[in-house]
Design a protein around this motif. Sequence first.
Motif, PDB file in Angstrom:
ATOM      1  N   LEU A  47      99.430  28.963 -50.136  1.00  0.00           N
ATOM      2  CA  LEU A  47      98.994  30.362 -50.164  1.00  0.00           C
ATOM      3  C   LEU A  47      97.473  30.470 -50.242  1.00  0.00           C
ATOM      4  CD1 LEU A  47     101.674  31.963 -52.512  1.00  0.00           C
ATOM      5  CD2 LEU A  47     101.434  32.266 -50.040  1.00  0.00           C
ATOM      6  N   ASN A  48      96.839  29.590 -51.017  1.00  0.00           N
ATOM      7  CA  ASN A  48      95.371  29.601 -51.091  1.00  0.00           C
ATOM      8  C   ASN A  48      94.761  29.281 -49.737  1.00  0.00           C
ATOM      9  OD1 ASN A  48      94.937  30.344 -53.738  1.00  0.00           O
ATOM     10  ND2 ASN A  48      95.127  28.242 -54.487  1.00  0.00           N
ATOM     11  N   LEU A  49      95.323  28.337 -49.009  1.00  0.00           N
ATOM     12  CA  LEU A  49      94.805  27.999 -47.684  1.00  0.00           C
ATOM     13  C   LEU A  49      94.951  29.175 -46.717  1.00  0.00           C
ATOM     14  CD1 LEU A  49      96.053  24.329 -47.282  1.00  0.00           C
ATOM     15  CD2 LEU A  49      93.694  25.107 -47.557  1.00  0.00           C
ATOM     16  N   ILE A  50      96.076  29.878 -46.802  1.00  0.00           N
ATOM     17  CA  ILE A  50      96.282  31.044 -45.937  1.00  0.00           C
ATOM     18  C   ILE A  50      95.247  32.123 -46.240  1.00  0.00           C
ATOM     19  CG2 ILE A  50      97.881  32.946 -45.437  1.00  0.00           C
ATOM     20  CD1 ILE A  50     100.175  30.891 -45.802  1.00  0.00           C
ATOM     21  N   VAL A  51      94.998  32.360 -47.518  1.00  0.00           N
ATOM     22  CA  VAL A  51      93.993  33.360 -47.903  1.00  0.00           C
ATOM     23  C   VAL A  51      92.620  32.949 -47.405  1.00  0.00           C
ATOM     24  CG1 VAL A  51      92.780  34.351 -49.887  1.00  0.00           C
ATOM     25  CG2 VAL A  51      95.274  34.234 -49.877  1.00  0.00           C
ATOM     26  N   ILE A  52      92.266  31.688 -47.548  1.00  0.00           N
ATOM     27  CA  ILE A  52      90.960  31.205 -47.073  1.00  0.00           C
ATOM     28  C   ILE A  52      90.832  31.400 -45.569  1.00  0.00           C
ATOM     29  CG2 ILE A  52      89.583  29.115 -46.717  1.00  0.00           C
ATOM     30  CD1 ILE A  52      90.614  28.187 -49.481  1.00  0.00           C
ATOM     31  N   ILE A  53      91.892  31.115 -44.811  1.00  0.00           N
ATOM     32  CA  ILE A  53      91.854  31.289 -43.352  1.00  0.00           C
ATOM     33  C   ILE A  53      91.663  32.766 -42.994  1.00  0.00           C
ATOM     34  CG2 ILE A  53      93.250  31.133 -41.254  1.00  0.00           C
ATOM     35  CD1 ILE A  53      94.439  28.522 -42.474  1.00  0.00           C
ATOM     36  N   PHE A  54      92.425  33.667 -43.657  1.00  0.00           N
ATOM     37  CA  PHE A  54      92.287  35.095 -43.364  1.00  0.00           C
ATOM     38  C   PHE A  54      90.900  35.618 -43.724  1.00  0.00           C
ATOM     39  CE2 PHE A  54      97.045  35.458 -43.339  1.00  0.00           C
ATOM     40  CZ  PHE A  54      97.132  35.927 -42.043  1.00  0.00           C
ATOM     41  N   VAL A  55      90.367  35.177 -44.857  1.00  0.00           N
ATOM     42  CA  VAL A  55      89.031  35.613 -45.242  1.00  0.00           C
ATOM     43  C   VAL A  55      88.002  35.107 -44.261  1.00  0.00           C
ATOM     44  CG1 VAL A  55      87.226  35.337 -47.013  1.00  0.00           C
ATOM     45  CG2 VAL A  55      89.584  35.895 -47.687  1.00  0.00           C
ATOM     46  N   TYR A  56      88.152  33.877 -43.792  1.00  0.00           N
ATOM     47  CA  TYR A  56      87.222  33.312 -42.816  1.00  0.00           C
ATOM     48  C   TYR A  56      87.279  34.106 -41.510  1.00  0.00           C
ATOM     49  CZ  TYR A  56      85.038  30.111 -39.549  1.00  0.00           C
ATOM     50  OH  TYR A  56      84.231  29.570 -38.588  1.00  0.00           O
ATOM     51  N   ILE A  57      88.502  34.399 -41.056  1.00  0.00           N
ATOM     52  CA  ILE A  57      88.642  35.166 -39.807  1.00  0.00           C
ATOM     53  C   ILE A  57      88.063  36.569 -39.993  1.00  0.00           C
ATOM     54  CG2 ILE A  57      90.335  36.227 -38.271  1.00  0.00           C
ATOM     55  CD1 ILE A  57      92.098  33.734 -38.741  1.00  0.00           C
ATOM     56  N   TYR A  58      88.334  37.215 -41.128  1.00  0.00           N
ATOM     57  CA  TYR A  58      87.842  38.575 -41.362  1.00  0.00           C
ATOM     58  C   TYR A  58      86.321  38.619 -41.427  1.00  0.00           C
ATOM     59  CZ  TYR A  58      87.228  43.099 -43.609  1.00  0.00           C
ATOM     60  OH  TYR A  58      86.834  44.377 -43.904  1.00  0.00           O
ATOM     61  N   THR A  59      85.716  37.628 -42.050  1.00  0.00           N
ATOM     62  CA  THR A  59      84.256  37.649 -42.196  1.00  0.00           C
ATOM     63  C   THR A  59      83.537  37.266 -40.903  1.00  0.00           C
ATOM     64  OG1 THR A  59      84.271  35.398 -43.074  1.00  0.00           O
ATOM     65  CG2 THR A  59      84.279  37.216 -44.670  1.00  0.00           C
ATOM     66  N   THR A  60      84.188  36.563 -40.000  1.00  0.00           N
ATOM     67  CA  THR A  60      83.533  36.169 -38.756  1.00  0.00           C
ATOM     68  C   THR A  60      83.656  37.226 -37.672  1.00  0.00           C
ATOM     69  OG1 THR A  60      85.506  34.950 -38.070  1.00  0.00           O
ATOM     70  CG2 THR A  60      83.741  33.711 -39.180  1.00  0.00           C
ATOM     71  N   LEU A  61      84.515  38.231 -37.863  1.00  0.00           N
ATOM     72  CA  LEU A  61      84.664  39.268 -36.834  1.00  0.00           C
ATOM     73  C   LEU A  61      83.558  40.277 -36.887  1.00  0.00           C
ATOM     74  CD1 LEU A  61      88.502  39.937 -36.979  1.00  0.00           C
ATOM     75  CD2 LEU A  61      87.246  38.649 -35.267  1.00  0.00           C
TER      76      LEU A  61
END
Length: 70
Positions: A56-70
């Motif tokens: 779950l932590n990895l999923i959150v990190i991936i979503f945050v990374y995608i959200y911040t790069t858009l």
Amino acid sequence: MGSTGFALWVILKGRIKKLATKMVITSGNEEDKGSQEKESKEETILAMLGIIGTILNLIVIIFVYIYTTL
């Protein structure tokens, strides 16, 4: 053996005796087996929760990374 070697040998022998007296041999009672099975089950559950939490932590990190790069 020199005097220091003999002294170290005496100290080591004393520590081994202390360790041997602290060791306790337990019999394989039914209660012990039951508690060991319970502890094993608890450890399995905790390991699974740890794995799930990591995923779950990895999923959150991936979503945050995608959200911040858009």
